[in-house]
Design a protein around this motif. Structure first.
Motif, short mmCIF file in Angstrom:
data_model
loop_
_atom_site.label_atom_id
_atom_site.label_comp_id
_atom_site.label_asym_id
_atom_site.label_seq_id
_atom_site.Cartn_x
_atom_site.Cartn_y
_atom_site.Cartn_z
N ALA A 115 0.84 -1.20 0.00
CA ALA A 115 0.00 0.00 0.00
C ALA A 115 0.87 1.25 0.00
O ALA A 115 2.02 1.24 0.47
N ALA A 116 0.32 2.34 -0.52
CA ALA A 116 0.98 3.65 -0.48
C ALA A 116 0.44 4.42 0.71
O ALA A 116 -0.77 4.59 0.85
N LEU A 117 1.34 4.90 1.58
CA LEU A 117 0.95 5.67 2.75
C LEU A 117 1.34 7.13 2.52
O LEU A 117 2.52 7.46 2.36
N LEU A 118 0.34 7.99 2.49
CA LEU A 118 0.56 9.40 2.21
C LEU A 118 0.23 10.22 3.44
O LEU A 118 -0.92 10.27 3.89
N ALA A 119 1.25 10.85 4.02
CA ALA A 119 1.05 11.72 5.18
C ALA A 119 0.65 13.11 4.70
O ALA A 119 1.38 13.73 3.92
N LEU A 120 -0.48 13.59 5.19
CA LEU A 120 -0.98 14.90 4.78
C LEU A 120 -0.75 15.88 5.93
O LEU A 120 -1.09 15.59 7.08
N GLY A 121 -0.17 17.02 5.62
CA GLY A 121 0.09 18.04 6.62
C GLY A 121 -0.77 19.26 6.42
O GLY A 121 -1.54 19.36 5.46
N PRO A 122 -0.71 20.23 7.35
CA PRO A 122 -1.50 21.45 7.22
C PRO A 122 -1.08 22.27 6.00
O PRO A 122 -0.02 22.03 5.39
N PHE A 123 -1.88 23.26 5.65
CA PHE A 123 -1.51 24.21 4.61
C PHE A 123 -0.30 25.01 5.07
O PHE A 123 -0.18 25.37 6.26
N ALA A 149 -2.81 28.52 2.82
CA ALA A 149 -3.86 28.96 3.74
C ALA A 149 -4.43 30.31 3.30
O ALA A 149 -5.65 30.53 3.32
N ARG A 150 -3.55 31.21 2.88
CA ARG A 150 -4.01 32.53 2.43
C ARG A 150 -4.82 32.41 1.14
O ARG A 150 -5.84 33.10 0.97
N ALA A 151 -4.39 31.52 0.25
CA ALA A 151 -5.12 31.31 -1.00
C ALA A 151 -6.52 30.77 -0.71
O ALA A 151 -7.51 31.16 -1.36
#
Length: 711
Positions: free
Chosen positions: A203-211, A216-218
């Protein structure tokens, strides 16, 4: 607060561990004798598109999207790739997964399926999720137990590749159990944890972080407009810092600003800053950051909306509408509707769908449910959680009972007991509305049954199971049927209600017969018979005898079934139960046909149909007519057989009975074959096969064999 009980409770034991219309219409659907094509509704479901659309506010994540898409397209075509998107609360895992699934739509022509493995009552049961997924691709009767997983793999192996989104996974075994069969499918899952054991399986494990700050401004600019951001640049910077770039925190702040267009951005930032200060001990936690944003939204609610927010978090089901909200808060549906709208405008509820009977349906976003429960624990009085659940259960019971008595008026009426008699139960304009409500609420009703059993509210358990009879009968979801009736049987025993125990055991037997566990079904009906005779319950005795006859007939013991059926008929005739007599006669007529006595069967079925028309049971009247056509065919009366069969088929179509719509086509095919009209037989069998393909693999295989003989 106690539940009314008729007798002294017994100590609990361990429990281990799916319609007729009211008016009779006799129109025959259009068709011609030559081509023998009869119009009927198609039961094959549309290609599923269950994943929510991508919102216009979608921002950034292009690098992650490009990378994971490249990985997916590079996988060999003989595997089912699994992508796990993991990260903290509020980071946007579900939104990213939805964006990914939609970007790959053209690669998965079998459709998009979605399952939420979280929920108000904790992690969803894999068997429940399998049932919902199967009904999306193959409606009709479902097996029970481990067979569900086998059916799921078989059903998906036989269709074009699908993309399955599993939201809120907590452990790897959930993904393994729900992975489609065959090859070429895709599984996209989200989880708070990385589940590293999946890496060993490719499996592919993708860690997602904050903007980051730019993303965030966009996002804020896209939602609020660039002018508003230019007016207060320092407040924008501070807002991004306070939310740590978490999309959920930013979204809640946007909601507050949109709800109050004249409110300065700096005011929202100030309120959020104060909330952060109150959670200073956990400011580094993403959950605490989202909680602070939720606190800011919660503080803006008026008293009644805030109370609904807290009380709704106690519900065992996953959805809420204005009638249910009114029941738990003692308000009118109109007042509750206004509170729900307020909560949605604040970002604390999500409007899930609009239902023709329920109206707008709402649910808690994941972080909001936990937040609401925290506030309820702090602000509600002791026992408020129990009261909210009891009020909800009583409302469900009253509404389900109204549906039951509209849809199945001949179903045995049992007493209902309420702690809080509902003031505003849902009302049904017609039978279709009642069916639609039961179907839409089936998952929440099942969650309520489990919750009531766990809380020891045994009367509510068996009464809810009993009230759901029209749904069990129509949906035939046998894993839930059997689980619910076992719970109901144990609950009726603990409630010390022998009649309820009898009804639960009898319905359990019908479910067991539906999955061909005939010996267990016969055991149930035998116990029911003994109990009914002990209590001198003639109605219950006749029903048990009828079911024993039906079960023995189904397993091929026709002669043994006759004794039971004749006893049932005698009792029903003595009770002047015309409908019961007619139903037993339909089975006895089939015995006559098996003995070669077609003329006797014709007379019996003629009388049964007339009786069922008089007692306004159109579904069973159509069944009698379908068998009458079969009897005429076996007697050599081919024209009469064809007329009766076509008329019965038209009635099943009008009454919305897909199983019997298919069965009547099969019987018409048998009539055509017996009359020597081979081409017509092939056409009718082909139509029956198309109908059965979305309903029952067992019936479809039987018709396929008849079709092969006719070709």
């Amino acid at each position: 607060m106690t539940e009314p009980t008729p007798g002294a409770p017994r100590p609990p034991t361990t429990v281990t561990n799916t319609i007729a219309d009211s008016g009779l219409h006799t129109a025959v659907q259009a068709g011609t004798i030559g081509s023998v094509h009869l119009h009927q509704p198609q039961n094959t479901p549309p290609i599923p598109r269950q994943v929510r659309p991508v919102p216009a506010s979608w921002t950034d994540r292009e690098r992650e999207l490009t990378g994971i898409t490249a990985w997916i397209t590079a996988q060999p075509d003989y595997v089912v790739p699994v992508v796990l998107i993991h990260g903290p609360i509020g980071v946007g895992k579900t939104s990213f997964a939805e964006r990914l699934v939609h970007s790959l739509t053209n690669h998965y022509p079998g459709g998009q399926l979605h399952a939420d493995l979280g929920g108000a009552g904790g992690p969803a049961r894999v068997s429940d999720v399998l049932g919902r997924l199967l009904r999306a691709v193959q409606p009709g009767p479902l097996p029970a137990g481990e067979e569900l997983a086998n059916w799921w793999r078989s059903a998906t192996a036989a269709r074009s590749p699908v993309c399955l989104l599993l939201d809120g996974v907590t452990h790897a075994d959930q993904i393994r159990a729900l992975t489609p069969g065959g090859a070429g499918h895709l599984v996209v899952a989200t989880s708070h944890r990385p589940l590293p054991e999946l890496s060993a399986e490719g499996a592919a494990l993708l860690a997602l972080g904050p903007f980051d700050h730019g993303a965030a401004r966009a996002y804020l600019s896209r939602c609020l407009g660039p002018d508003r951001l230019h007016q207060e640049p320092e407040a924008v910077t501070r807002l991004i810092a306070l939310t740590a770039g978490l999309p959920a925190g930013l979204a809640l702040s946007v909601t507050q600003l949109t709800r109050n267009p004249t409110r300065p951005l700096s005011a929202v930032v100030g309120a959020l800053d104060a909330s952060r200060a109150r959670t200073a001990a956990t400011t580094t936690s993403p959950g605490a950051l989202v909680s602070a944003a939720l606190d800011t939204a919660y503080s803006d609610l008026d008293r009644t909306a805030a109370r609904l927010y807290r009380k709704g978090a106690f519900l065992p089901g996953d959805t809420i509408d204005s009638h249910l909200a009114a029941a738990i808060t003692e308000r009118t549906p109109a007042e509750a509707s206004a509170d729900l709208a307020d909560l949605t405008a604040s970002g604390l509820l999500v409007r899930d769908t609009d239902h023709p009977v329920r109206g707008p349906v709402f649910r808690y976003p994941g972080p909001a449910l936990a937040h609401a429960r925290e506030h309820a624990a702090r602000e509600e009085t002791d026992g408020a959680d129990t009261e909210a659940r009891v009020r909800a259960t009583d409302w469900y019971l009253a509404t389900a009972t109204a549906a039951e008595r509209l849809l199945t008026p001949s179903h045995r009426h049992l007493d209902r007991t309420y702690v809080y008699p509902p003031q505003h139960p849902a009302e049904f304009a017609d039978r279709q509305a009642a069916r639609s409500w039961l179907d839409a609420q089936s998952a929440d009703l099942m969650a309520t049954i489990r919750s009531a059993y766990a809380a020891g509210r045994y009367g509510a358990v068996w009464q809810l199971v009993h009230a759901m009879w029209p749904w069990w009968r129509a949906a035939r979801v046998y894993d839930l049927w059997i689980e619910a009736h076992r719970l109901g049987l144990e609950a009726a025993h603990l409630y010390n209600n022998a009649l309820a125990e009898q009804e639960m055991r009898s319905a359990l037997g019908v479910g067991l017969r539906g999955i061909h566990r005939f010996d267990e079904a016969i055991g149930c009906f035998t116990e029911v018979l003994a109990g009914a005779r002990t209590r001198e319950d003639a109605r219950g005795e006749a029903q048990a005898l009828h079911e024993l006859g039906a079960t023995n007939f189904e397993v091929g013991r026709a002669e043994e079934s006759v004794g039971y059926l004749e006893q049932a008929r005698t009792l029903r005739e003595r009770r002047e139960d015309r409908r019961g007599v007619a139903l037993t006669d339909i089975l006895l007529a089939q015995v006559h046909l098996g003995r070669g006595n077609a003329s006797t069967a014709i007379a019996v079925l003629d009388a049964a149909r007339a009786a069922l028309i008089e007692v306004a049971d159109p579904h069973d009247a159509a069944r009698a007519l379908a068998w009458l056509g079969r009897a005429h065919s076996l007697a050599g009366h081919h024209e009469e057989a064809d007329r009766a069969g076509r008329r019965a088929h038209g009635e099943f179509v009008e009454h919305g009975a897909p199983q019997w719509t298919a069965r009547s086509l099969e019987m018409l095919g048998q009539t055509a074959a017996a009359a020597g009209r081979a081409e017509d037989a092939v056409s009718l069998y082909t139509q029956a096969l198309e109908q059965y393909s979305g309903l029952s693999t067992v019936d479809a295989e039987r018709v396929r064999r008849q079709l092969e003989v006719s070709q």
